[in-house]
Scaffold this motif. Structure first.
Motif, mmCIF file in Angstrom:
data_model
loop_
_atom_site.group_PDB
_atom_site.id
_atom_site.type_symbol
_atom_site.label_atom_id
_atom_site.label_comp_id
_atom_site.label_asym_id
_atom_site.label_seq_id
_atom_site.Cartn_x
_atom_site.Cartn_y
_atom_site.Cartn_z
ATOM 1 N N LEU A 1 0.818 -1.218 0.000
ATOM 2 C CA LEU A 1 0.000 0.000 0.000
ATOM 3 C C LEU A 1 0.853 1.270 0.000
ATOM 4 O O LEU A 1 0.337 2.364 -0.194
ATOM 5 C CB LEU A 1 -0.921 -0.005 1.227
ATOM 6 C CG LEU A 1 -1.775 -1.271 1.384
ATOM 7 C CD1 LEU A 1 -2.378 -1.349 2.783
ATOM 8 C CD2 LEU A 1 -2.869 -1.305 0.322
ATOM 9 N N ILE B 1 2.564 2.511 2.650
ATOM 10 C CA ILE B 1 2.368 3.259 3.902
ATOM 11 C C ILE B 1 3.654 3.170 4.718
ATOM 12 O O ILE B 1 4.169 2.087 4.963
ATOM 13 C CB ILE B 1 1.178 2.673 4.699
ATOM 14 C CG1 ILE B 1 -0.111 2.868 3.897
ATOM 15 C CG2 ILE B 1 1.074 3.308 6.078
ATOM 16 C CD1 ILE B 1 -1.339 2.231 4.525
ATOM 17 N N PRO C 1 -6.790 7.889 5.353
ATOM 18 C CA PRO C 1 -7.033 7.185 4.080
ATOM 19 C C PRO C 1 -7.777 5.862 4.214
ATOM 20 O O PRO C 1 -7.873 5.133 3.234
ATOM 21 C CB PRO C 1 -5.624 6.951 3.560
ATOM 22 C CG PRO C 1 -4.787 6.866 4.760
ATOM 23 C CD PRO C 1 -5.411 7.750 5.810
ATOM 24 N N CYS C 2 -8.292 5.518 5.398
ATOM 25 C CA CYS C 2 -8.777 4.142 5.612
ATOM 26 C C CYS C 2 -9.895 3.716 4.655
ATOM 27 O O CYS C 2 -9.865 2.593 4.145
ATOM 28 C CB CYS C 2 -9.208 3.952 7.057
ATOM 29 S SG CYS C 2 -7.859 4.326 8.190
ATOM 30 N N CYS D 1 -8.450 3.321 1.256
ATOM 31 C CA CYS D 1 -7.574 2.148 1.267
ATOM 32 C C CYS D 1 -8.415 0.867 1.181
ATOM 33 O O CYS D 1 -8.076 -0.058 0.446
ATOM 34 C CB CYS D 1 -6.737 2.174 2.544
ATOM 35 S SG CYS D 1 -5.700 0.740 2.787
ATOM 36 N N LYS E 1 -8.153 -1.991 -1.629
ATOM 37 C CA LYS E 1 -7.868 -3.384 -1.260
ATOM 38 C C LYS E 1 -8.955 -4.314 -1.809
ATOM 39 O O LYS E 1 -8.654 -5.350 -2.385
ATOM 40 C CB LYS E 1 -7.769 -3.522 0.267
ATOM 41 C CG LYS E 1 -6.463 -2.964 0.830
ATOM 42 C CD LYS E 1 -6.178 -3.462 2.240
ATOM 43 C CE LYS E 1 -6.968 -2.729 3.270
ATOM 44 N NZ LYS E 1 -6.422 -2.886 4.645
ATOM 45 N N CYS F 1 -1.620 -0.757 11.406
ATOM 46 C CA CYS F 1 -1.413 0.297 10.420
ATOM 47 C C CYS F 1 -1.365 1.642 11.153
ATOM 48 O O CYS F 1 -2.180 1.899 12.039
ATOM 49 C CB CYS F 1 -2.567 0.282 9.426
ATOM 50 S SG CYS F 1 -2.662 1.793 8.455
ATOM 51 N N TYR G 1 -2.377 4.423 10.501
ATOM 52 C CA TYR G 1 -3.599 5.246 10.398
ATOM 53 C C TYR G 1 -4.739 4.689 11.257
ATOM 54 O O TYR G 1 -5.802 5.293 11.331
ATOM 55 C CB TYR G 1 -4.073 5.329 8.945
ATOM 56 C CG TYR G 1 -3.110 6.066 8.046
ATOM 57 C CD1 TYR G 1 -2.925 7.445 8.177
ATOM 58 C CD2 TYR G 1 -2.386 5.388 7.073
ATOM 59 C CE1 TYR G 1 -2.024 8.118 7.361
ATOM 60 C CE2 TYR G 1 -1.491 6.054 6.251
ATOM 61 C CZ TYR G 1 -1.323 7.419 6.403
ATOM 62 O OH TYR G 1 -0.445 8.077 5.600
HETATM 63 FE FE1 FES Z 1 -5.170 0.946 4.799
HETATM 64 FE FE2 FES Z 1 -4.500 1.448 7.256
HETATM 65 S S1 FES Z 1 -5.189 2.849 5.816
HETATM 66 S S2 FES Z 1 -4.310 -0.425 6.168
#
Ligand code: FES
Ligand code: AMP
Ligand code: ZN
Length: 296
Positions: A68, A70, A122-123, A126, A130, A215, A217
């Motif tokens: 990702l 991150i 961004p969850c 994201c 995914k 993560c 976030y």
């Molecule tokens: Fe996607 Fe945390 S923002 S795993």
């Protein structure tokens, strides 16, 4: 394990977890012995343990890691990818790696910066990427089923959130198996009846090296708050979390959520760009996000 009123030694616990997993796979009709499984592995304890268990049970299970991009000051994606690759390599397992930046032009934090949704964490963006990429790879590579490492704590916390909001659409679809539909691979959660602490114990006792950090976030997410609340309940009444989830599944099976008068099923059709099903008139949310990003 007070919730099950039993105590097991290390060896028996390491046998009990795969046995129970095999039982859940059959009970919920997740997949058969001949089917090809794609396990979505994040480098965390749950998904790596799931891959370990399916492999031990003799299933044909390959892995998929989504990079990702991150960092979060802890090199999060790079380290979780290294641990996943090490796990696969040590066991001679097949791992597919998709780099989101190479695939879409940007990392998740970069998409979050430029996308209109990106005022916050961004969850959700994201999650969208995914889901889209897991489904794309499962279908492109001809897998029968996509398996994720969601455990009981994850499922109970999502259920709690959906119940607080009476999100009937989500309540209708949440469960151990999401059936295949045109354009969407079947999705299963073989660990959905294991407590998070049971999966931590399994990974540690089995000697699986996984990324301990969440993560970066995740801090402050409502799902974490719901997990804390449910843990308080569980401390007070051992087994309450499992009962909350299982009784929901029973209630739904007996038709509790079936009647939704006046609510028509949303009509889905293939996205004009990627072909995945969407309720939007032309492009799915994923392709719209990428388009908006390219325009700016
Ligand atoms: Fe996607 Fe945390 S923002 S795993
Ligand atoms: P999460 O949404 O982070 O709670 O993760 C739930 C499940 O999604 C995990 O148990 C994995 O099966 C899968 N998953 C999460 N992140 C990734 C990733 N980067 N690559 C592949 N699978 C992932
Ligand atoms: Zn699309």
């Amino acid at each position: 394990m007070p919730q099950h009123r039993m105590a097991l030694c290390k060896d028996h616990f390491l046998e009990w977890v795969p046995e129970q997993t095999a039982r859940f796979i059959k009970k919920y009709w997740m997949f058969g012995p001949e089917e090809r499984i794609l396990v979505a592995v994040s480098g965390g304890k749950d998904s790596l343990s799931l891959w370990d268990i399916l492999h031990r049970l003799g299933y044909h299970a390959d892995g998929l890691y989504l990079c990702l991009g991150i960092d979060g000051g802890i090199n999060y994606s790079t380290r979780s990818q290294q641990l996943t690759e090490k796990f696969a390599c040590e066991r001679g397992l097949t791992l597919h790696v998709v780099n989101v930046q190479e695939q879409t032009g940007r990392t998740i934090p970069q998409w979050n910066e430029i996308n209109l949704r990106g005022r916050e964490k961004p969850c959700s963006l994201c999650g969208l990427v995914k889901r889209h990429e897991m489904n794309r790879v499962a279908r492109d590579l001809g897998y029968d089923v996509l398996a994720t490492g969601h455990n009981l704590d994850d499922e109970a916390s999502v259920l709690f959130g959906n119940t607080l909001n009476w999100s009937s659409d989500f309540l209708l679809r949440q469960g151990p198996v999401l059936a295949e539909t045109p354009g969407l691979a079947r999705k299963v959660k073989p660990l959905c009846r294991f407590y998070e602490r049971e999966m931590t114990a399994y990974a540690l006792l089995r000697g699986i090296e996984y990324i301990y950090e969440e993560c970066p976030y995740a801090a402050g997410a409502s799902s974490i708050y719901y997990k804390e609340l449910l843990n308080q309940l569980e401390n007070h009444r051992p087994g309450a979390k499992l009962a909350f989830y299982l009784k929901f599944l029973e209630a739904r099976k007996s038709g509790f959520f079936a009647e939704r008068e006046g609510v028509e099923d949303v009509e889905l059709h293939p996205c004009l760009h990627c072909g995945q099903p969407t309720s939007a008139p032309e492009l799915c949310s994923f392709c719209r996000m990428i388009k908006v990003g390219q325009v700016e």
